[in-house]
Design an enzyme around this catalytic site. Structure first.
Site, short mmCIF file in Angstrom:
data_model
loop_
_atom_site.label_atom_id
_atom_site.label_comp_id
_atom_site.label_asym_id
_atom_site.label_seq_id
_atom_site.Cartn_x
_atom_site.Cartn_y
_atom_site.Cartn_z
N ARG A 219 22.17 -42.46 -4.74
CA ARG A 219 21.92 -40.73 -4.20
C ARG A 219 21.52 -39.48 -5.16
O ARG A 219 21.49 -38.71 -4.80
CB ARG A 219 23.49 -40.32 -4.14
CG ARG A 219 23.94 -42.26 -3.11
CD ARG A 219 25.03 -41.82 -2.33
NE ARG A 219 25.20 -40.38 -1.75
CZ ARG A 219 26.50 -40.16 -1.21
NH1 ARG A 219 27.93 -41.09 -1.56
NH2 ARG A 219 26.46 -39.29 -0.49
N LYS B 3 33.09 -40.53 -19.03
CA LYS B 3 32.26 -41.19 -18.41
C LYS B 3 30.53 -40.86 -18.49
O LYS B 3 29.96 -41.49 -18.00
CB LYS B 3 32.29 -40.82 -16.68
CG LYS B 3 33.26 -40.66 -16.45
CD LYS B 3 33.91 -40.32 -15.06
CE LYS B 3 35.03 -40.44 -14.40
NZ LYS B 3 35.06 -39.85 -12.62
N ARG C 232 39.72 -36.37 -1.68
CA ARG C 232 39.45 -37.93 -1.81
C ARG C 232 40.36 -38.65 -1.30
O ARG C 232 41.62 -37.87 -0.87
CB ARG C 232 40.00 -37.49 -3.79
CG ARG C 232 39.18 -36.91 -4.65
CD ARG C 232 37.47 -37.01 -4.79
NE ARG C 232 37.23 -38.34 -4.76
CZ ARG C 232 36.64 -38.13 -6.11
NH1 ARG C 232 36.98 -37.23 -6.86
NH2 ARG C 232 36.81 -39.77 -6.85
N PRO D 135 30.89 -45.60 -11.38
CA PRO D 135 31.50 -45.38 -12.90
C PRO D 135 32.18 -44.66 -13.22
O PRO D 135 31.98 -43.37 -13.88
CB PRO D 135 30.04 -45.37 -13.13
CG PRO D 135 28.94 -45.72 -12.22
CD PRO D 135 29.37 -44.68 -10.91
N GLU D 136 33.10 -45.35 -13.33
CA GLU D 136 34.54 -44.68 -14.31
C GLU D 136 34.70 -45.76 -15.33
O GLU D 136 33.36 -45.99 -16.21
CB GLU D 136 35.59 -44.56 -13.89
CG GLU D 136 36.21 -44.79 -12.63
CD GLU D 136 37.27 -44.78 -11.46
OE1 GLU D 136 37.99 -44.14 -11.92
OE2 GLU D 136 36.94 -44.82 -10.45
N HIS E 182 14.06 -45.95 -6.30
CA HIS E 182 14.67 -45.10 -6.52
C HIS E 182 14.57 -45.30 -7.55
O HIS E 182 16.18 -44.46 -8.45
CB HIS E 182 17.08 -45.40 -6.17
CG HIS E 182 16.35 -46.10 -4.62
ND1 HIS E 182 16.57 -44.68 -3.62
CD2 HIS E 182 16.93 -47.28 -4.06
CE1 HIS E 182 16.26 -45.37 -2.38
NE2 HIS E 182 16.89 -46.86 -2.47
#
Length: 294
Positions: free
Chosen positions: A133, A53, A284, A2-3, A114
């Site tokens: 993650r 963020k 990237r 997420p940005e 999770h």
């Protein structure tokens, strides 16, 4: 990951939902990234903000029985904010509001894989932080004290802040020998940009992401305008959902249908028709047009 547009979408949804609610119970996974969740117990949500963020939820302490108040900005919700719940979603973090379980069983973690942290509220709802993650993290800090969060403390200006100008952008890029893509991802020149929106902005500004030379005034103005426009459009569309990102209600964003370069390697450039290229730039994955972006 997420940005800014995705985090801003979540912030805008959370703010009215949490304002005035008090945390009555909480649980955090014992790892250092999530263990501070219970530090919010007994505190009331005042508002939810954002920096880059990061989500920044202002919290107020329970009223002092002796009437003493700390001298911090007062709000209509009672005691002023004196602490903050800081949340970074990492790559796969998701926040959701769920109905609380049957009274008497709320000490049990909410169902679902999770789950890394949860906060039971006095209105019988539970704020849940899930993270497949485990690259996300949270902390409860004194209001505005980010000394233990160096990345947050070192963030550059917000892209929608008047302080972020073409000249400031140009100075930041020209002060480094790194590729322009890496410089923009550093969060020090401007906060909130990630892989998606850097690729999109550089494509609109016709700048090669591998560029290491400085920016002239006209290119800096073009890039500044592209960054602001790309982010504003993505915010308006609820962000980009490619895999894990979801809005607070579980729905997907819509901006993925408007991406002009990110994820389109091998397809025709929407501007000139040339085949879009892809390579790894400073670890990237990067997509650009070899004809348009110089």
């Amino acid at each position: 990951m997420p940005e800014l547009p995705e985090v801003e979408t979540i912030r805008a949804a959370l703010d009215p939902e949490l304002a005035g609610a008090t945390v009555i119970e909480a649980w955090g996974h014992p790892s250092a990234k999530f263990a501070q969740a219970p530090a919010a117990i007994g505190r009331r949500f005042v508002s939810v903000g954002r920096r880059g963020k990061y989500l920044l939820a202002d919290l107020s302490s329970p009223p002092d029985p002796h009437g003493a108040q700390r001298r911090t900005p007062h709000t209509e919700l009672g005691p002023p904010a004196d602490s903050q719940l800081v949340v970074h979603l990492g790559m796969t973090g998701v926040l959701s509001l769920r109905p609380s379980r049957t009274p008497g069983t709320s000490h049990m973690p909410p169902e679902g894989d999770h789950v890394r942290a949860w906060w039971a509220l006095d209105d019988r709802r539970t704020l849940v932080f899930s993270d497949v993650r485990r690259f996300g993290r949270l902390a409860v800090v004194a209001h505005g004290d980010y000394s233990g969060l160096p990345t947050l403390a070192a963030l550059g200006p917000e892209p929608f802040d008047p302080m972020f100008s073409p000249s400031l952008l140009r100075a930041g890029v020209n002060a480094t020998s790194r590729t322009i893509k890496t410089a923009l991802l550093s969060q020090r020149i401007v906060a909130g940009l990630g892989n998606i929106y850097v690729d999109e902005s550089l494509w609109r500004a016709r700048i090669d992401p591998r560029r290491r030379t400085g920016l002239g005034r006209h290119r800096a103005e073009a890039l500044h305008g592209a960054i602001v426009d790309v982010l504003a459009e993505a915010v308006d569309e609820g962000g980009t959902t490619l895999r894990d990102y979801r809005m607070l209600d579980g729905s997907s964003g819509e901006h993925q249908h408007r991406l002009e370069v990110y994820g389109r390697a091998g397809l025709p450039c929407l501007r000139c028709g040339s085949t879009l290229r892809s390579a790894v730039v400073d670890a990237r994955t990067t997509v650009w047009c070899g004809s348009c972006q110089r």
